[in-house]
Write an enzyme that holds these catalytic residues in place. Sequence first.
Site, PDB file in Angstrom:
ATOM      1  N   THR A   1      -0.224  -1.625   0.659  1.00 35.22           N
ATOM      2  CA  THR A   1       0.080  -0.211   0.416  1.00 35.22           C
ATOM      3  C   THR A   1      -1.077   0.492  -0.283  1.00 35.22           C
ATOM      4  O   THR A   1      -1.392   1.642   0.026  1.00 35.22           O
ATOM      5  CB  THR A   1       1.375  -0.067  -0.404  1.00 35.22           C
ATOM      6  OG1 THR A   1       2.439  -0.700   0.325  1.00 35.22           O
ATOM      7  CG2 THR A   1       1.726   1.380  -0.665  1.00 35.22           C
ATOM      8  N   CYS A   2      -1.720  -0.210  -1.188  1.00 38.75           N
ATOM      9  CA  CYS A   2      -2.844   0.374  -1.918  1.00 38.75           C
ATOM     10  C   CYS A   2      -3.989   0.741  -0.965  1.00 38.75           C
ATOM     11  O   CYS A   2      -4.596   1.804  -1.094  1.00 38.75           O
ATOM     12  CB  CYS A   2      -3.342  -0.595  -2.983  1.00 38.75           C
ATOM     13  SG  CYS A   2      -2.061  -1.157  -4.134  1.00 38.75           S
TER      14      CYS A   2
END
Length: 159
Positions: free
Chosen positions: A48-49
């Site tokens: 997600t980062c």
Amino acid sequence: MTIKVGDKLPEATLMEMTESGPSKVSVADLFGGKKVALFAVPGAFTPTCSAKHLPGFIDNLDALKAKGVDEVVCLSVNDPFVMAAWGKAQNSGDIRMVADPDAAFTKAMSVEFDASGAGLGVRSRRYSMLIDNGVVSQLNLEETGGFEVSDAGTLLGQI
């Protein structure tokens, strides 16, 4: 107690990569006397980062600066080598990639979580905040594992 709007950032020493190698930077020097958009991620190179959080700030960098943000800082409980490599891999441009290698800053704000079960150790919860001269003026803190409120668009809409 968890950091909140109106609180002064706790003092700590962070790390970043410079042309001459890893360098220490104090929280006071990093956030003093300017308006900074800070966002924290649980880990560099994580799904997600890398796919959403950092790219959103890259895409909105000019819009944040147009609203008076002097600097955008990405922070993770990683080492400065990893943060620099991740920034380069993501073409982060003028986003300052900062490491909290021992999680001292993260713990002082009470935004840490234990990801030891996944082999990651202590990490930062995901958040975004606007900091005016070292004082939190906006805070978007995610529940562990979430990505609902800490995105660049949300912070941009709060300025």
